[in-house]
Scaffold this active site. Structure first.
Site, PDB file in Angstrom:
ATOM      1  N   GLU A 106      -1.776   1.466   4.578  1.00 54.94           N
ATOM      2  CA  GLU A 106      -2.878   2.225   4.016  1.00 54.94           C
ATOM      3  C   GLU A 106      -3.893   2.623   5.080  1.00 54.94           C
ATOM      4  O   GLU A 106      -4.159   1.883   6.003  1.00 54.94           O
ATOM      5  CB  GLU A 106      -3.568   1.383   2.938  1.00 54.94           C
ATOM      6  N   CYS A 119     -10.398   4.495   8.956  1.00 60.11           N
ATOM      7  CA  CYS A 119     -10.077   3.075   9.062  1.00 60.11           C
ATOM      8  C   CYS A 119      -8.552   2.945   9.095  1.00 60.11           C
ATOM      9  O   CYS A 119      -7.865   3.284   8.141  1.00 60.11           O
ATOM     10  CB  CYS A 119     -10.672   2.353   7.860  1.00 60.11           C
ATOM     11  N   CYS A 126      -0.605  -9.406   7.576  1.00 56.10           N
ATOM     12  CA  CYS A 126      -1.363 -10.047   8.649  1.00 56.10           C
ATOM     13  C   CYS A 126      -0.985 -11.521   8.667  1.00 56.10           C
ATOM     14  O   CYS A 126      -0.679 -12.095   7.628  1.00 56.10           O
ATOM     15  CB  CYS A 126      -2.858  -9.900   8.377  1.00 56.10           C
ATOM     16  N   CYS A 130      -6.974 -15.372   6.805  1.00 60.05           N
ATOM     17  CA  CYS A 130      -8.394 -15.579   6.499  1.00 60.05           C
ATOM     18  C   CYS A 130      -8.512 -15.764   4.984  1.00 60.05           C
ATOM     19  O   CYS A 130      -7.908 -15.015   4.201  1.00 60.05           O
ATOM     20  CB  CYS A 130      -9.223 -14.388   6.971  1.00 60.05           C
ATOM     21  N   CYS A 133      -9.510 -12.754   2.465  1.00 55.62           N
ATOM     22  CA  CYS A 133      -8.957 -11.415   2.692  1.00 55.62           C
ATOM     23  C   CYS A 133      -7.661 -11.234   1.899  1.00 55.62           C
ATOM     24  O   CYS A 133      -6.768 -12.084   1.953  1.00 55.62           O
ATOM     25  CB  CYS A 133      -8.688 -11.213   4.181  1.00 55.62           C
ATOM     26  N   GLY A 173      -4.125  -5.823   9.074  1.00 61.21           N
ATOM     27  CA  GLY A 173      -3.569  -6.405  10.289  1.00 61.21           C
ATOM     28  C   GLY A 173      -4.601  -6.812  11.320  1.00 61.21           C
ATOM     29  O   GLY A 173      -5.781  -6.479  11.220  1.00 61.21           O
ATOM     30  N   GLU A 174      -4.135  -7.566  12.306  1.00 63.87           N
ATOM     31  CA  GLU A 174      -4.975  -7.995  13.420  1.00 63.87           C
ATOM     32  C   GLU A 174      -4.545  -7.183  14.650  1.00 63.87           C
ATOM     33  O   GLU A 174      -3.476  -7.411  15.220  1.00 63.87           O
ATOM     34  CB  GLU A 174      -4.764  -9.508  13.660  1.00 63.87           C
ATOM     35  N   CYS A 347     -13.115  -2.956   2.256  1.00 65.06           N
ATOM     36  CA  CYS A 347     -12.666  -3.972   3.213  1.00 65.06           C
ATOM     37  C   CYS A 347     -11.943  -5.104   2.501  1.00 65.06           C
ATOM     38  O   CYS A 347     -12.438  -5.634   1.518  1.00 65.06           O
ATOM     39  CB  CYS A 347     -13.854  -4.610   3.915  1.00 65.06           C
TER      40      CYS A 347
HETATM   41  N1  SAH Z   1      -8.018  -8.440  11.550  1.00 68.02           N
HETATM   42  C1  SAH Z   1      -9.177  -7.682  11.869  1.00 68.02           C
HETATM   43  C2  SAH Z   1      -9.380  -6.510  10.907  1.00 68.02           C
HETATM   44  C3  SAH Z   1      -9.598  -7.005   9.520  1.00 68.02           C
HETATM   45  S1  SAH Z   1     -10.294  -6.048   8.250  1.00 68.02           S
HETATM   46  C4  SAH Z   1     -10.384  -8.583  11.846  1.00 68.02           C
HETATM   47  O1  SAH Z   1     -10.253  -9.735  11.441  1.00 68.02           O
HETATM   48  O2  SAH Z   1     -11.449  -8.166  12.260  1.00 68.02           O
HETATM   49  C5  SAH Z   1     -11.913  -5.616   8.664  1.00 68.02           C
HETATM   50  C6  SAH Z   1     -13.028  -6.515   8.133  1.00 68.02           C
HETATM   51  O3  SAH Z   1     -13.002  -6.710   6.717  1.00 68.02           O
HETATM   52  C7  SAH Z   1     -12.983  -7.888   8.753  1.00 68.02           C
HETATM   53  O4  SAH Z   1     -14.238  -8.256   9.209  1.00 68.02           O
HETATM   54  C8  SAH Z   1     -12.556  -8.734   7.600  1.00 68.02           C
HETATM   55  O5  SAH Z   1     -12.925 -10.059   7.788  1.00 68.02           O
HETATM   56  C9  SAH Z   1     -13.270  -8.066   6.439  1.00 68.02           C
HETATM   57  N2  SAH Z   1     -12.752  -8.462   5.131  1.00 68.02           N
HETATM   58  C10 SAH Z   1     -11.543  -8.933   4.844  1.00 68.02           C
HETATM   59  N3  SAH Z   1     -11.432  -9.215   3.532  1.00 68.02           N
HETATM   60  C11 SAH Z   1     -12.606  -8.897   2.953  1.00 68.02           C
HETATM   61  C12 SAH Z   1     -13.097  -8.926   1.620  1.00 68.02           C
HETATM   62  N4  SAH Z   1     -12.352  -9.320   0.605  1.00 68.02           N
HETATM   63  N5  SAH Z   1     -14.354  -8.495   1.415  1.00 68.02           N
HETATM   64  C13 SAH Z   1     -15.109  -8.036   2.425  1.00 68.02           C
HETATM   65  N6  SAH Z   1     -14.704  -7.981   3.699  1.00 68.02           N
HETATM   66  C14 SAH Z   1     -13.456  -8.402   3.973  1.00 68.02           C
END
Ligand code: SAH
Length: 374
Positions: A106, A119, A126, A130, A133, A173-174, A347
């Site tokens: 996406e 984005c 991933c 976390c 997420c 993804g990371e 996000c």
């Molecule tokens: N892997 C990368 C990109 C992740 S997505 C990273 O960790 O930075 C981008 C952002 O969205 C990250 O800061 C992630 O922690 C945040 N994020 C993930 N799940 C979320 C959620 N359910 N609500 C709000 N932010 C979220």
């Protein structure tokens, strides 16, 4: 899968046609020389493909007829297929792109006054797990190729009336766990013959893989966002488990090092607001202490809930109070607006409803492969 880092001779020995979307400028220059062209033909190709959006070799009029014929024999320009194109009520736009092997990924476009932020995803799923997420729930599937990452920008640049002025690697993804492909794709984003984005307009968001961050500083010049989410190791260990391997005392110096020598740069710290978990006044104070001496911006992200998650988002009052504390300490703090939540584009929501289908498809594909194995 073919990657830009492979030598052109290896690329040519492959039986399939080479997808030129996988090649950055250096790789394209090397590639055309192998088939009898000159390095500048590689630069021409980059411009045709990315700046002008041309995928038909016959239309590339500044390449000789014989070079075009050769290209048609050995190469192709394959862009991701868009299977789902959904605008949101607030102008946010989400695409689901079909990749090889049944995977889907996406991409989200967020238009704002004077800018258009894309984005981009870097992996299918991933592996970092976390706890807040939704992508994590999907588990890790595979890395995207250069073509699949830059293909997301290619598609958005063709489909939107508004230009893509910023790219953030904040989708699924990371990015630092898919290092080589992400670095090549970012080089194409920044290339003046392609998308012409400055180093301040390409942002990589990472949960903090410290050795990769150090390597990135050597090979790429981009803006850094770090998913912090907690002001101490104990809590961060739970929310962002990679912290157990690379705790704050390693992460912070690596981040400071990343921006060393550029006074315009700050680290953007992403901080998801989780009710009763990381949003107290005491934690705001801890955060201020932690960031002392590091040029910082903080991005507070209201938690976006998804089915099965046990967290709740902090109240607007709590977010405001947390933000005020940071601001009073002189830290520029923004609250990220939740955009596109009606289309699951916010996000941590990228995985979407199609994910179940894509997993089903994937398992169908893998069982077909298993069944047909000699
Ligand atoms: N892997 C990368 C990109 C992740 S997505 C990273 O960790 O930075 C981008 C952002 O969205 C990250 O800061 C992630 O922690 C945040 N994020 C993930 N799940 C979320 C959620 N359910 N609500 C709000 N932010 C979220």
């Amino acid at each position: 899968m073919v990657f830009a880092s492979e030598p052109a001779e290896t690329l040519l020995s492959a039986t399939d046609k080479i997808n030129l979307m996988n090649l950055d400028q250096k790789a394209l220059e090397a590639f055309v020389q192998v088939i009898g062209g000159k390095p500048f033909h590689g630069r021409n190709l980059l411009k045709w493909i990315h700046r002008l959006g041309v995928v038909d070799f016959d239309a590339m009029t500044d390449l000789s007829k014989s070079l075009r014929e050769r290209l048609k024999q050995v190469a192709e320009i394959r862009v991701p297929e868009v299977v789902f194109d959904q605008p949101s009520r607030d102008g946010t736009h989400k695409w689901v792109m079909q990749l090889e092997c049944g995977n889907r990924v996406e991409t989200v476009f967020i238009p704002e006054t004077g800018r258009g932020t894309l984005c981009v995803s870097s992996q299918v799923g991933c592996s970092l797990n976390c706890s807040f997420c939704s992508t994590a729930q999907q588990g890790f599937n595979r890395n995207l190729s250069v073509a699949e990452i830059i293909g997301q920008v290619w598609v958005a640049a063709r489909r939107m009336q508004k230009p893509v002025t910023n790219v953030v690697l904040m989708g699924m993804g990371e990015p630092l766990a898919n290092f080589d492909a992400v670095v090549s794709a970012m080089a194409i984003m920044q290339n003046d013959l392609a998308y012409m984005l400055s180093k301040y307009r390409v942002t990589i968001s990472t949960s903090g893989i410290v050795p990769a961050l150090k390597r990135l500083r050597e090979v790429s010049d981009v803006t850094l966002a770090v998913s912090l989410h907690a002001p101490d190791n104990e809590l961060r260990d739970q929310l962002v488990p990679i912290n157990r391997k690379y705790p704050l005392e390693l992460l912070l110096p690596a981040c400071r090092d990343f921006i060393r020598g550029d006074k315009r740069r700050k680290i953007t710290w992403e901080y998801v607001m989780l009710d009763g978990v990381n949003d107290s006044d005491r934690q705001a104070k801890q955060l201020i202490r932690l960031l002392e001496g590091t040029p910082s911006k903080v991005n507070l992200i209201p938690f976006n809930p998804f089915p099965g998650s046990s967290y709740r988002t902090s109240s607007p009052e709590r977010i405001l109070a947390f933000r005020d504390r940071l601001m009073r300490a002189g830290i520029r703090t923004m609250t990220r607006k939740t955009r596109g939540d009606d289309i699951d584009a916010a996000c941590g929501q990228l995985v979407g409803r199609v994910q179940d289908r894509s997993r089903r498809e994937l398992s169908v594909v893998s069982s077909l492969v298993r069944e047909n194995r000699p």
